[in-house]
Design a protein around this motif. Structure first.
Motif, mmCIF file in Angstrom:
data_model
loop_
_atom_site.group_PDB
_atom_site.id
_atom_site.type_symbol
_atom_site.label_atom_id
_atom_site.label_comp_id
_atom_site.label_asym_id
_atom_site.label_seq_id
_atom_site.Cartn_x
_atom_site.Cartn_y
_atom_site.Cartn_z
ATOM 1 N N GLY A 70 60.365 41.626 77.768
ATOM 2 C CA GLY A 70 60.475 43.034 78.116
ATOM 3 C C GLY A 70 60.123 43.986 76.992
ATOM 4 N N PRO A 71 58.923 43.892 76.421
ATOM 5 C CA PRO A 71 58.521 44.864 75.401
ATOM 6 C C PRO A 71 58.169 46.199 76.055
ATOM 7 C CG PRO A 71 56.713 43.353 75.835
ATOM 8 C CD PRO A 71 57.880 42.882 76.661
ATOM 9 N N ASP A 72 59.084 47.153 76.016
ATOM 10 C CA ASP A 72 58.842 48.410 76.736
ATOM 11 C C ASP A 72 58.771 49.605 75.806
ATOM 12 O OD1 ASP A 72 61.475 48.525 76.008
ATOM 13 O OD2 ASP A 72 62.257 49.026 77.990
ATOM 14 N N THR A 73 58.492 49.378 74.523
ATOM 15 C CA THR A 73 58.296 50.481 73.579
ATOM 16 C C THR A 73 56.918 50.366 72.959
ATOM 17 O OG1 THR A 73 59.226 49.220 71.728
ATOM 18 C CG2 THR A 73 60.759 50.536 73.046
ATOM 19 N N THR A 86 61.458 44.047 71.695
ATOM 20 C CA THR A 86 61.678 43.696 73.091
ATOM 21 C C THR A 86 63.105 44.056 73.478
ATOM 22 O OG1 THR A 86 62.445 41.434 72.646
ATOM 23 C CG2 THR A 86 60.068 41.772 72.886
ATOM 24 N N TYR A 87 63.303 44.388 74.732
ATOM 25 C CA TYR A 87 64.628 44.799 75.223
ATOM 26 C C TYR A 87 65.494 43.589 75.534
ATOM 27 C CZ TYR A 87 67.954 47.847 77.639
ATOM 28 O OH TYR A 87 69.075 48.548 78.008
ATOM 29 N N SER A 121 69.269 45.289 72.306
ATOM 30 C CA SER A 121 68.290 45.922 73.194
ATOM 31 C C SER A 121 67.735 47.230 72.642
ATOM 32 C CB SER A 121 68.922 46.150 74.573
ATOM 33 O OG SER A 121 69.285 44.911 75.158
ATOM 34 N N HIS A 123 65.578 50.380 72.232
ATOM 35 C CA HIS A 123 64.963 51.114 73.335
ATOM 36 C C HIS A 123 64.048 52.221 72.837
ATOM 37 C CE1 HIS A 123 64.317 51.575 77.434
ATOM 38 N NE2 HIS A 123 65.491 51.976 77.870
#
Length: 221
Positions: A70-73, A86-87, A121, A123
């Motif tokens: 979940g790499p969301d940055t 990653t989150y 996590s 963010h």
């Protein structure tokens, strides 16, 4: 019969009597269209995060793996290395800091979050200064988030001889270090004018020594 049309600038006036200067917009538009075809775009995967476990006993954590999920940055680039977070994922299922070279080699996880005291996590994106990464994460001592710094290890420069050259090797998955040299250990160090070749996630530089004066080498930010 072919007709040739030439469009030129013109001057007109509106009802208020103020002149409006026209431009050959047709020519400009045609120039944009005929400038050239757009080349094909190629997307190259640099790293695919590994599958996560559904349940990891005895911790009871979901989404555990070795590299994160979940790499969301956003990413930051230092030299030839990308850094991100990653989150989910990692050995504790609550996120990692990762690094990967721009050619897809040398993937590492410099940090896996543990929740206490480093949080969990992350963010938001990272920033870098010198050999240190900075970011934010959830959790922390009071459970309300924290700002963290992560100092990356200084790469070790390995030097060996090969024929008429000296071979210098150091990792690529750290921040942007420059190979420098000097002849007498005085305060003046100069960058080695040779571009490293990346082999198995390592920077490799071969410096000829035939006829060269005594030299000392170091890595410097």
């Amino acid at each position: 019969m072919k007709m040739r049309v030439k469009v030129v600038g013109f001057v007109s006036t509106f009802g208020c009597g103020v002149p409006a200067f026209g431009v050959p917009a047709v020519i400009a538009a045609l120039s944009l269209i005929l400038a050239g075809r757009v080349g094909a775009q190629t997307l190259t995967p640099l790293h695919s995060f590994t599958r996560t476990t559904e349940w990891a006993a005895p911790t009871g954590n979901y989404f555990t793996n070795s590299d994160g999920a979940g790499p969301d940055t956003g990413l930051i680039l230092s030299g030839k290395t990308l850094y991100g977070t990653t989150y989910f994922g990692g050995t504790n299922a609550i996120g990692t800091v990762f690094a990967v070279n721009t050619n897809g080699t040398g993937f590492t996880t410099p940090h896996t979050f543990t929740n206490s005291p480093d949080g969990f996590s992350p963010h938001a994106g990272l920033i870098s200064s010198g050999n240190t990464l900075y970011g934010t994460a959830n959790g922390g001592t009071n459970g309300t988030g924290l700002v963290f710094s992560l100092t990356l290890p200084t790469p070790r420069l390995a030097i060996t001889f090969s024929g008429s050259g000296v071979v210098m090797v150091w990792p690529t998955n750290l921040l942007n270090f420059t190979l420098q040299s000097t002849t007498n250990l005085d305060p003046v160090w100069s960058p080695v004018p040779l571009s490293p070749v990346i082999i198995n996630g390592q920077n490799v530089v071969t410096n000829p020594i035939s006829g060269a004066p005594q030299q000392f080498f170091r890595l410097s930010l």
